[in-house]
Motif scaffolding. Structure first.
Motif, PDB file in Angstrom:
ATOM      1  N   TYR B 162      26.036 -85.417  43.898  1.00  0.00           N
ATOM      2  CA  TYR B 162      25.236 -84.031  44.217  1.00  0.00           C
ATOM      3  C   TYR B 162      24.293 -83.770  45.024  1.00  0.00           C
ATOM      4  O   TYR B 162      23.939 -84.462  46.114  1.00  0.00           O
ATOM      5  N   SER B 163      24.164 -82.367  45.073  1.00  0.00           N
ATOM      6  CA  SER B 163      22.934 -81.992  46.202  1.00  0.00           C
ATOM      7  C   SER B 163      22.163 -82.700  46.158  1.00  0.00           C
ATOM      8  O   SER B 163      20.880 -82.407  47.434  1.00  0.00           O
ATOM      9  N   GLN B 246      33.382 -78.193  36.688  1.00  0.00           N
ATOM     10  CA  GLN B 246      34.280 -78.616  37.639  1.00  0.00           C
ATOM     11  C   GLN B 246      35.493 -77.624  37.850  1.00  0.00           C
ATOM     12  O   GLN B 246      36.309 -77.675  38.949  1.00  0.00           O
ATOM     13  N   ILE B 247      35.965 -76.407  37.464  1.00  0.00           N
ATOM     14  CA  ILE B 247      36.894 -75.646  37.328  1.00  0.00           C
ATOM     15  C   ILE B 247      36.424 -74.445  38.139  1.00  0.00           C
ATOM     16  O   ILE B 247      35.431 -73.950  38.513  1.00  0.00           O
ATOM     17  N   GLU B 248      37.672 -74.514  39.822  1.00  0.00           N
ATOM     18  CA  GLU B 248      37.622 -73.520  40.442  1.00  0.00           C
ATOM     19  C   GLU B 248      36.590 -72.263  40.130  1.00  0.00           C
ATOM     20  O   GLU B 248      36.835 -71.820  39.354  1.00  0.00           O
ATOM     21  N   PRO B 272      25.891 -73.905  43.055  1.00  0.00           N
ATOM     22  CA  PRO B 272      24.747 -73.011  43.703  1.00  0.00           C
ATOM     23  C   PRO B 272      25.051 -71.575  44.117  1.00  0.00           C
ATOM     24  O   PRO B 272      26.928 -71.274  43.811  1.00  0.00           O
ATOM     25  N   GLU B 321      27.961 -69.689  46.715  1.00  0.00           N
ATOM     26  CA  GLU B 321      27.549 -70.174  47.478  1.00  0.00           C
ATOM     27  C   GLU B 321      28.094 -70.976  48.668  1.00  0.00           C
ATOM     28  O   GLU B 321      29.284 -71.928  48.023  1.00  0.00           O
TER      29      GLU B 321
END
Lengths: 321, 321
Positions: B162-163, B246-248, B272, B321
């Motif tokens: 994770y970020s 998780q889905i695009e 984000p 983002e």
């Protein structure tokens, strides 16, 4: 012949016009290693080019922007992350298959096909070795090079999950983060995003899952029809292979993928103590301890039977570590 | 009042008979922080004890072995990883709810309920802060302490995906690996193993998934009946919450879990630029930018409608983002 790291560094220092190749259907580590080495060599004033000839997963496409094509006659050919000349990502005429000067790799199954090979099978990724080399030749590790290295490190370790990850891997990744990459965004794209087509194929594949040998082996398959119906890209399938192994108690997870009628690609993922590479070697394949692959010919049920017969001795009377 | 790190260290140095509490239903970081701080304080000769009162996920049970119970009258109470006295994992009589001397936390939503609070919301995990403190007081970081810290770091970062993961997090994890933990095995248990009951619940939950607002929001639910039918443990459900995100293309992934008839626990995970904590605050909840939670009362369809109404302004006209 096998050489030491300092000899590999000396060879790169003393040559110019360097062509870099990787294994066919390059994954994150093959692409990361290739691009990072190319950029590192260019940053110290050499002509270098990384070439591959297959379609790559779209998540890696932005790496392409990091090395523009140049034009020179190669005088030194380097293969990265490629364990066997049979899987070298070569020109269609196979011109470098038997002419690789230097191979840099971390696969213990490397066949030593190159004139000189630097092999470190303790490295989690070939990108680890490339970073050591880049530093040793005094290359600039800018953000794009750092991103290529990070992609190699993270994809070959399941984003630092797998047992091949070492404290060196973690510190190298930390250094790449300090070089300004957006690791959170990369990881989201690489590990936390499922395309709609992938999600559909995943559901179909999981529906075929069967368990064997006291549930210590789980096996599933993907047919050409499922592949087509889901609309998945060939390159999206790789991640599915880790699913069977994730079920509690499973030591060997196998995924059988129909490549063409009568020909199946098999991915094996194992938990300790089972060696995936040993299973795949029975069918002429190979790879790593926890992840390996091979090809088997026949009908789906024949392939499944052959595979189960091969797996049985690896799990019978074996307990998880 | 908020204090600096050196003041928190000075307080721990100058007190003895230290009781450590964490948030209710402690997760990996709460347990890792609590056990690591307890062992660190004991290693410098202090009486210390970490207590919690809820059932914990079975994957964390082996942590329990790392601090034997002792018996002393606490004279200094520390809360770790607990943002609000309402969720403090306190004795049944609530005796410390309003009597926490020092809170050590990384949640930006911390209500400053303790007498003194050291808050670093740049820390990926409270365990990061605990390691800094342990080093500063001259504690021994042995293998069991290192394992507790590693579990905190890895679980709060999705195993470094994770970020919130920083280069500091990575280097701390590297140091813990060098202290002799088996990170590969821990990660396999924590991140790569699905119990049979979990796999069953996952399939049922995904079957309820719906998409909204140009597919920028994905929402799924888990009823008490599904929970019971799958045979899952309450504590196993946490991991499911990451699936819708998780889905695009999805910016907000929501999981609605029936706690009891008419009461639902909602987990929000975002990509984000959407702030999950801001969405949950509308319902009196909170958490982090990418992961937050709240409770909503009503029927399932009422809850879903309220939630979608709240989410809409966060995704309408917003691009990833």
């Amino acid at each position: 012949m096998r050489i030491e790291l300092n000899q590999a560094i000396e060879m790169l220092n003393s040559h110019d016009n360097i062509l870099i190749l990787a294994h066919r259907n390059p994954d994150g580590d093959a692409l990361g290693s290739g691009y990072a080495l190319c950029r590192a060599l260019r940053s110290v004033g050499k002509n270098a080019e990384f070439k591959y000839f297959d379609k790559i997963p779209k998540v890696f496409l932005e790496l392409e922007a990091c090395c523009e094509n140049t034009d020179f006659e190669p005088s030194f050919v380097v293969a990265v992350d490629c364990a066997d000349s049979k899987i070298l990502g070569d020109f269609p005429d196979g011109r470098y298959k038997e002419k690789v000067d230097l191979c840099i790799d971390h696969h213990s199954s490397n066949t030593l096909y190159a004139k000189y090979t630097y092999l470190d099978d303790n490295a989690a990724a070939t990108s680890e070795i490339i970073l050591d080399i880049a530093r040793a030749i005094g290359a600039e590790i800018d953000t794009l090079t750092a991103q290529a290295i990070y992609i190699g490190l993270s994809t070959d370790t399941g984003c630092f999950r797998y047992s091949n990850t070492t404290s060196k891997t973690m510190r190298m990744a930390a250094d790449m983060m300090d070089a300004g990459i957006n690791a959170g965004k990369l990881n989201r794209i690489l590990f936390e995003t499922k395309s709609k087509s992938y999600a559909a194929l995943e559901a179909m594949a999981l529906a075929t899952l069967t368990k064997h040998f006291s549930e210590k082996c789980a096996i599933m398959h993907i047919t050409l029809e499922m592949h087509e119906k889901s609309g998945t890209d060939e390159t999206e399938i790789h991640a599915l292979a880790s699913l069977p192994r994730q079920i509690e108690g499973v030591l060997v997870g196998a995924t059988i993928k129909e490549a063409e009628p009568g020909r199946y690609k098999v991915s094996i993922r194992t938990n300790p103590p089972v060696n995936a590479s040993e299973i795949c070697q029975i069918f002429g394949g190979g790879g790593h301890k926890r992840a390996a692959g091979c090809e088997i010919h026949g009908t789906l049920s024949e392939v499944k039977k052959q595979l189960l017969d091969a797996i049985e001795p690896f799990v019978r009377d074996v307990d998880p570590e």
